[in-house]
Design an enzyme around this catalytic site. Structure first.
Site, PDB file in Angstrom:
ATOM      1  N   CYS A 185       0.844  -1.205   0.000  1.00 59.75           N
ATOM      2  CA  CYS A 185       0.000   0.000   0.000  1.00 59.75           C
ATOM      3  C   CYS A 185       0.875   1.250   0.000  1.00 59.75           C
ATOM      4  O   CYS A 185       0.544   2.253  -0.642  1.00 59.75           O
ATOM      5  CB  CYS A 185      -0.932   0.011   1.204  1.00 59.75           C
ATOM      6  SG  CYS A 185      -2.364  -1.075   1.031  1.00 59.75           S
ATOM      7  N   HIS A 208      -0.671 -10.235  -4.598  1.00 60.55           N
ATOM      8  CA  HIS A 208       0.297  -9.955  -5.660  1.00 60.55           C
ATOM      9  C   HIS A 208       0.578 -11.215  -6.453  1.00 60.55           C
ATOM     10  O   HIS A 208       0.487 -12.332  -5.930  1.00 60.55           O
ATOM     11  CB  HIS A 208       1.606  -9.385  -5.085  1.00 60.55           C
ATOM     12  CG  HIS A 208       2.235 -10.240  -4.037  1.00 60.55           C
ATOM     13  ND1 HIS A 208       1.784 -10.266  -2.731  1.00 60.55           N
ATOM     14  CD2 HIS A 208       3.263 -11.125  -4.082  1.00 60.55           C
ATOM     15  CE1 HIS A 208       2.520 -11.108  -2.023  1.00 60.55           C
ATOM     16  NE2 HIS A 208       3.422 -11.661  -2.830  1.00 60.55           N
ATOM     17  N   HIS A 247      -0.675  -8.693   0.982  1.00 62.01           N
ATOM     18  CA  HIS A 247      -1.383  -7.807   0.047  1.00 62.01           C
ATOM     19  C   HIS A 247      -1.284  -8.536  -1.293  1.00 62.01           C
ATOM     20  O   HIS A 247      -0.169  -8.806  -1.766  1.00 62.01           O
ATOM     21  CB  HIS A 247      -0.689  -6.426   0.026  1.00 62.01           C
ATOM     22  CG  HIS A 247      -1.274  -5.442  -0.949  1.00 62.01           C
ATOM     23  ND1 HIS A 247      -1.556  -4.125  -0.615  1.00 62.01           N
ATOM     24  CD2 HIS A 247      -1.579  -5.553  -2.268  1.00 62.01           C
ATOM     25  CE1 HIS A 247      -2.027  -3.485  -1.673  1.00 62.01           C
ATOM     26  NE2 HIS A 247      -2.048  -4.342  -2.694  1.00 62.01           N
TER      27      HIS A 247
HETATM   28  P1  5GP Z   1       5.467 -13.416  -1.230  1.00 60.61           P
HETATM   29  O1  5GP Z   1       6.454 -14.314  -0.520  1.00 60.61           O
HETATM   30  O2  5GP Z   1       4.603 -12.645  -0.279  1.00 60.61           O
HETATM   31  O3  5GP Z   1       4.685 -14.111  -2.306  1.00 60.61           O
HETATM   32  O4  5GP Z   1       6.358 -12.375  -2.033  1.00 60.61           O
HETATM   33  C1  5GP Z   1       6.690 -11.118  -1.549  1.00 60.61           C
HETATM   34  C2  5GP Z   1       7.726 -10.545  -2.504  1.00 60.61           C
HETATM   35  O5  5GP Z   1       7.808  -9.152  -2.282  1.00 60.61           O
HETATM   36  C3  5GP Z   1       9.113 -11.119  -2.345  1.00 60.61           C
HETATM   37  O6  5GP Z   1       9.544 -11.707  -3.563  1.00 60.61           O
HETATM   38  C4  5GP Z   1       9.975  -9.916  -1.945  1.00 60.61           C
HETATM   39  O7  5GP Z   1      11.236  -9.934  -2.513  1.00 60.61           O
HETATM   40  C5  5GP Z   1       9.134  -8.746  -2.448  1.00 60.61           C
HETATM   41  N1  5GP Z   1       9.272  -7.502  -1.690  1.00 60.61           N
HETATM   42  C6  5GP Z   1       9.176  -7.361  -0.338  1.00 60.61           C
HETATM   43  N2  5GP Z   1       9.315  -6.071   0.015  1.00 60.61           N
HETATM   44  C7  5GP Z   1       9.518  -5.381  -1.152  1.00 60.61           C
HETATM   45  C8  5GP Z   1       9.718  -3.989  -1.429  1.00 60.61           C
HETATM   46  O8  5GP Z   1       9.755  -3.135  -0.554  1.00 60.61           O
HETATM   47  N3  5GP Z   1       9.880  -3.654  -2.735  1.00 60.61           N
HETATM   48  C9  5GP Z   1       9.843  -4.570  -3.741  1.00 60.61           C
HETATM   49  N4  5GP Z   1      10.013  -4.122  -4.990  1.00 60.61           N
HETATM   50  N5  5GP Z   1       9.634  -5.889  -3.504  1.00 60.61           N
HETATM   51  C10 5GP Z   1       9.479  -6.283  -2.226  1.00 60.61           C
HETATM   52 ZN    ZN Z   2      -1.788  -3.284   1.243  1.00 58.37          ZN
END
Ligand code: 5GP
Ligand code: ZN
Length: 120
Positions: free
Chosen positions: A7, A97, A95
């Site tokens: 967010c 994605h 969130h």
């Molecule tokens: P999840 O494990 O929730 O599916 O993936 C979260 C992803 O968000 C991870 O691949 C991580 O590298 C990425 N991520 C986390 N914080 C940030 C951020 O502040 N900026 C960006 N560009 N990616 C982020």
């Molecule tokens: Zn959010």
């Protein structure tokens, strides 16, 4: 949502390397890429995970994700579109994605130490 990192990216409070933006979605490079192309596609509104998203929102994701693949030049070489859900899914950011991953031949093997044959 307050304290949600994605967010904050939508609000411009945290910088991101943005690839594409629409009314409903934002695409930007993952900060910790696991392949040469690793883009995150997020909803601009705070939706916790795939369990919470409407079919109408998902309909809009189709052309948006297709366009992201084109912009990154992976639409013909191939890519993977993944959303992690919850604890077993390995979701770290609550969130919604989608990871669009490509730019190299991706591996495909057992994703768990639990032998799937044992649960047949
Ligand atoms: P999840 O494990 O929730 O599916 O993936 C979260 C992803 O968000 C991870 O691949 C991580 O590298 C990425 N991520 C986390 N914080 C940030 C951020 O502040 N900026 C960006 N560009 N990616 C982020
Ligand atoms: Zn959010």
């Amino acid at each position: 949502m307050k304290d949600c990192i994605f967010c904050k990216i939508v609000a411009g409070k945290i910088p991101a390397n943005i690839v594409l933006e629409s009314r409903d979605f934002l695409a930007f490079h993952d900060i910790n890429p696991i392949a040469p192309v690793h883009i995150l596609i997020i909803t601009k509104t705070h939706i916790r995970d795939f369990n919470e998203v409407s079919p109408e929102m998902m309909a809009g994701l189709t052309s948006f994700a297709q366009n992201v693949a084109k912009i990154l030049g992976v639409e013909n070489s191939g890519y993977r579109l993944i959303t992690n859900v919850g604890d077993n899914g390995g979701q770290e950011v609550p969130h919604l994605h989608f990871h669009l991953i490509g730019g190299a031949k991706l591996k495909w093997h057992h994703l768990t130490d639990t032998n799937p044959r044992n649960s047949l």
